[in-house]
Design a protein around this motif. Sequence first.
Motif, PDB file in Angstrom:
ATOM      1  N   ALA A 149      46.242  37.711  17.284  1.00  0.00           N
ATOM      2  CA  ALA A 149      45.620  38.646  18.228  1.00  0.00           C
ATOM      3  C   ALA A 149      44.464  37.975  18.970  1.00  0.00           C
ATOM      4  O   ALA A 149      44.310  38.161  20.195  1.00  0.00           O
ATOM      5  CB  ALA A 149      45.135  39.895  17.498  1.00  0.00           C
ATOM      6  N   LEU A 150      43.661  37.190  18.272  1.00  0.00           N
ATOM      7  CA  LEU A 150      42.550  36.484  18.922  1.00  0.00           C
ATOM      8  C   LEU A 150      43.059  35.426  19.896  1.00  0.00           C
ATOM      9  O   LEU A 150      42.509  35.262  20.991  1.00  0.00           O
ATOM     10  CB  LEU A 150      41.634  35.842  17.882  1.00  0.00           C
ATOM     11  N   ILE A 151      44.104  34.706  19.496  1.00  0.00           N
ATOM     12  CA  ILE A 151      44.697  33.712  20.390  1.00  0.00           C
ATOM     13  C   ILE A 151      45.178  34.400  21.653  1.00  0.00           C
ATOM     14  O   ILE A 151      44.934  33.932  22.772  1.00  0.00           O
ATOM     15  CB  ILE A 151      45.851  32.961  19.689  1.00  0.00           C
ATOM     16  N   ASP A 152      45.840  35.534  21.489  1.00  0.00           N
ATOM     17  CA  ASP A 152      46.324  36.289  22.646  1.00  0.00           C
ATOM     18  C   ASP A 152      45.179  36.719  23.557  1.00  0.00           C
ATOM     19  O   ASP A 152      45.292  36.659  24.780  1.00  0.00           O
ATOM     20  CB  ASP A 152      47.094  37.525  22.179  1.00  0.00           C
ATOM     21  N   PHE A 153      44.092  37.148  22.961  1.00  0.00           N
ATOM     22  CA  PHE A 153      42.933  37.573  23.747  1.00  0.00           C
ATOM     23  C   PHE A 153      42.429  36.424  24.621  1.00  0.00           C
ATOM     24  O   PHE A 153      42.253  36.577  25.832  1.00  0.00           O
ATOM     25  CB  PHE A 153      41.817  38.059  22.820  1.00  0.00           C
ATOM     26  N   TYR A 154      42.237  35.251  24.007  1.00  0.00           N
ATOM     27  CA  TYR A 154      41.717  34.110  24.763  1.00  0.00           C
ATOM     28  C   TYR A 154      42.735  33.574  25.769  1.00  0.00           C
ATOM     29  O   TYR A 154      42.374  33.222  26.885  1.00  0.00           O
ATOM     30  CB  TYR A 154      41.246  33.001  23.823  1.00  0.00           C
ATOM     31  N   TRP A 155      43.994  33.498  25.373  1.00  0.00           N
ATOM     32  CA  TRP A 155      45.010  33.020  26.304  1.00  0.00           C
ATOM     33  C   TRP A 155      45.201  33.990  27.456  1.00  0.00           C
ATOM     34  O   TRP A 155      45.496  33.573  28.575  1.00  0.00           O
ATOM     35  CB  TRP A 155      46.334  32.814  25.586  1.00  0.00           C
ATOM     36  N   GLY A 156      45.055  35.283  27.204  1.00  0.00           N
ATOM     37  CA  GLY A 156      45.208  36.281  28.262  1.00  0.00           C
ATOM     38  C   GLY A 156      44.171  36.129  29.362  1.00  0.00           C
ATOM     39  O   GLY A 156      44.394  36.536  30.497  1.00  0.00           O
ATOM     40  N   MET A 157      43.038  35.535  29.023  1.00  0.00           N
ATOM     41  CA  MET A 157      41.986  35.302  30.028  1.00  0.00           C
ATOM     42  C   MET A 157      42.205  33.996  30.776  1.00  0.00           C
ATOM     43  O   MET A 157      41.486  33.687  31.712  1.00  0.00           O
ATOM     44  CB  MET A 157      40.614  35.272  29.349  1.00  0.00           C
ATOM     45  N   HIS A 158      43.190  33.207  30.355  1.00  0.00           N
ATOM     46  CA  HIS A 158      43.434  31.898  30.957  1.00  0.00           C
ATOM     47  C   HIS A 158      44.143  32.074  32.297  1.00  0.00           C
ATOM     48  O   HIS A 158      45.082  32.852  32.426  1.00  0.00           O
ATOM     49  CB  HIS A 158      44.300  31.053  29.999  1.00  0.00           C
ATOM     50  N   SER A 159      43.729  31.330  33.273  1.00  0.00           N
ATOM     51  CA  SER A 159      44.315  31.458  34.614  1.00  0.00           C
ATOM     52  C   SER A 159      45.773  31.036  34.670  1.00  0.00           C
ATOM     53  O   SER A 159      46.502  31.445  35.563  1.00  0.00           O
ATOM     54  CB  SER A 159      43.504  30.628  35.612  1.00  0.00           C
ATOM     55  N   SER A 160      46.223  30.226  33.714  1.00  0.00           N
ATOM     56  CA  SER A 160      47.612  29.760  33.722  1.00  0.00           C
ATOM     57  C   SER A 160      48.564  30.656  32.935  1.00  0.00           C
ATOM     58  O   SER A 160      49.761  30.397  32.904  1.00  0.00           O
ATOM     59  CB  SER A 160      47.697  28.350  33.128  1.00  0.00           C
ATOM     60  N   ALA A 161      48.041  31.693  32.293  1.00  0.00           N
ATOM     61  CA  ALA A 161      48.911  32.572  31.498  1.00  0.00           C
ATOM     62  C   ALA A 161      49.878  33.280  32.434  1.00  0.00           C
ATOM     63  O   ALA A 161      49.484  33.946  33.379  1.00  0.00           O
ATOM     64  CB  ALA A 161      48.076  33.579  30.718  1.00  0.00           C
ATOM     65  N   GLU A 163      52.051  35.603  31.616  1.00  0.00           N
ATOM     66  CA  GLU A 163      52.462  36.916  31.133  1.00  0.00           C
ATOM     67  C   GLU A 163      51.332  37.539  30.338  1.00  0.00           C
ATOM     68  O   GLU A 163      50.411  36.851  29.906  1.00  0.00           O
ATOM     69  CB  GLU A 163      53.694  36.763  30.244  1.00  0.00           C
ATOM     70  N   ALA A 164      51.422  38.837  30.148  1.00  0.00           N
ATOM     71  CA  ALA A 164      50.492  39.516  29.248  1.00  0.00           C
ATOM     72  C   ALA A 164      50.927  39.180  27.828  1.00  0.00           C
ATOM     73  O   ALA A 164      52.115  39.020  27.548  1.00  0.00           O
ATOM     74  CB  ALA A 164      50.550  41.012  29.482  1.00  0.00           C
ATOM     75  N   PHE A 165      49.987  39.050  26.938  1.00  0.00           N
ATOM     76  CA  PHE A 165      50.258  38.750  25.533  1.00  0.00           C
ATOM     77  C   PHE A 165      51.107  37.486  25.357  1.00  0.00           C
ATOM     78  O   PHE A 165      52.166  37.510  24.744  1.00  0.00           O
ATOM     79  CB  PHE A 165      50.913  39.955  24.844  1.00  0.00           C
ATOM     80  N   PRO A 166      50.649  36.351  25.880  1.00  0.00           N
ATOM     81  CA  PRO A 166      51.443  35.119  25.797  1.00  0.00           C
ATOM     82  C   PRO A 166      51.660  34.630  24.361  1.00  0.00           C
ATOM     83  O   PRO A 166      52.747  34.137  24.036  1.00  0.00           O
ATOM     84  CB  PRO A 166      50.636  34.110  26.612  1.00  0.00           C
ATOM     85  N   ALA A 167      50.676  34.772  23.490  1.00  0.00           N
ATOM     86  CA  ALA A 167      50.845  34.315  22.105  1.00  0.00           C
ATOM     87  C   ALA A 167      51.814  35.223  21.353  1.00  0.00           C
ATOM     88  O   ALA A 167      52.630  34.757  20.563  1.00  0.00           O
ATOM     89  CB  ALA A 167      49.500  34.256  21.384  1.00  0.00           C
ATOM     90  N   LEU A 168      51.730  36.509  21.610  1.00  0.00           N
ATOM     91  CA  LEU A 168      52.642  37.444  20.950  1.00  0.00           C
ATOM     92  C   LEU A 168      54.087  37.199  21.392  1.00  0.00           C
ATOM     93  O   LEU A 168      55.020  37.331  20.594  1.00  0.00           O
ATOM     94  CB  LEU A 168      52.232  38.884  21.241  1.00  0.00           C
ATOM     95  N   SER A 169      54.269  36.801  22.631  1.00  0.00           N
ATOM     96  CA  SER A 169      55.638  36.488  23.095  1.00  0.00           C
ATOM     97  C   SER A 169      56.195  35.270  22.351  1.00  0.00           C
ATOM     98  O   SER A 169      57.369  35.218  22.041  1.00  0.00           O
ATOM     99  CB  SER A 169      55.688  36.297  24.606  1.00  0.00           C
ATOM    100  N   VAL A 170      55.326  34.297  22.037  1.00  0.00           N
ATOM    101  CA  VAL A 170      55.750  33.145  21.242  1.00  0.00           C
ATOM    102  C   VAL A 170      56.160  33.630  19.845  1.00  0.00           C
ATOM    103  O   VAL A 170      57.197  33.227  19.316  1.00  0.00           O
ATOM    104  CB  VAL A 170      54.636  32.077  21.155  1.00  0.00           C
ATOM    105  N   TRP A 171      55.360  34.510  19.267  1.00  0.00           N
ATOM    106  CA  TRP A 171      55.655  35.039  17.934  1.00  0.00           C
ATOM    107  C   TRP A 171      57.013  35.737  17.927  1.00  0.00           C
ATOM    108  O   TRP A 171      57.815  35.541  17.021  1.00  0.00           O
ATOM    109  CB  TRP A 171      54.549  35.998  17.491  1.00  0.00           C
ATOM    110  N   PHE A 172      57.285  36.552  18.965  1.00  0.00           N
ATOM    111  CA  PHE A 172      58.578  37.252  19.035  1.00  0.00           C
ATOM    112  C   PHE A 172      59.733  36.253  19.188  1.00  0.00           C
ATOM    113  O   PHE A 172      60.800  36.457  18.634  1.00  0.00           O
ATOM    114  CB  PHE A 172      58.608  38.257  20.185  1.00  0.00           C
ATOM    115  N   ASP A 173      59.519  35.179  19.940  1.00  0.00           N
ATOM    116  CA  ASP A 173      60.558  34.150  20.098  1.00  0.00           C
ATOM    117  C   ASP A 173      60.902  33.486  18.765  1.00  0.00           C
ATOM    118  O   ASP A 173      62.046  33.206  18.477  1.00  0.00           O
ATOM    119  CB  ASP A 173      60.145  33.073  21.099  1.00  0.00           C
ATOM    120  N   ILE A 174      59.871  33.224  17.962  1.00  0.00           N
ATOM    121  CA  ILE A 174      60.078  32.562  16.673  1.00  0.00           C
ATOM    122  C   ILE A 174      60.670  33.569  15.700  1.00  0.00           C
ATOM    123  O   ILE A 174      61.584  33.316  14.980  1.00  0.00           O
ATOM    124  CB  ILE A 174      58.757  31.985  16.110  1.00  0.00           C
TER     125      ILE A 174
END
Length: 174
Positions: A149-161, A163-174
């Motif tokens: 959740a914290l990774i998602d928060f920080y990545w969500g603020m990244h200009s290169s993200a 999608e919304a919830f980029p880390a959670l999307s990785v989790w769903f892929d795995i």
Amino acid sequence: DGNSGTCGMFMADGDKAPCGSRFGCWACTLTGARDRSMESLLASDPKYNYMKGMNEFRQYLIATQWDMSTRELIGRTVSPAGYLSVRPDVYNLAMRRRLLQYMLTLDAQERERAEGVQVLLDAGELEPTELNLRMADPQFELVSYSQLALIDFYWGMHSSASEAFPALSVWFDI
């Protein structure tokens, strides 16, 4: 086992330094190109095989740490004069995503390994020794749900993200 089964507390034994086994952060790359202590554990007894992927992950970090294509080219710290450095800095979002994929895969494999041991114990095909009972539980979790959740928060603020919830999307892929 971290020092090839030898304790050289008072004197070095051959090529081993006294207290040559290192215990600390398993992913630390500051100890050099190889983690001899981890390699010794893996070579000494099959009971440590669950850590093989962790050692391979560390080797991946070693192999990619100087790959400038994996780095952000604009620094994150504003100087006292109000400037940002333009030079290779932290891992870029694509590399951080690859690292998260790797770590989540290791977590999933560890859960599957532990479930396999539990199935063998339940079927009576594995003796319920102290070690086997312990190994029926995952021995590590590299990324917890709260960390995700914290990774998602920080990545969500990244200009290169992308999608919304980029880390959670990785989790769903795995």
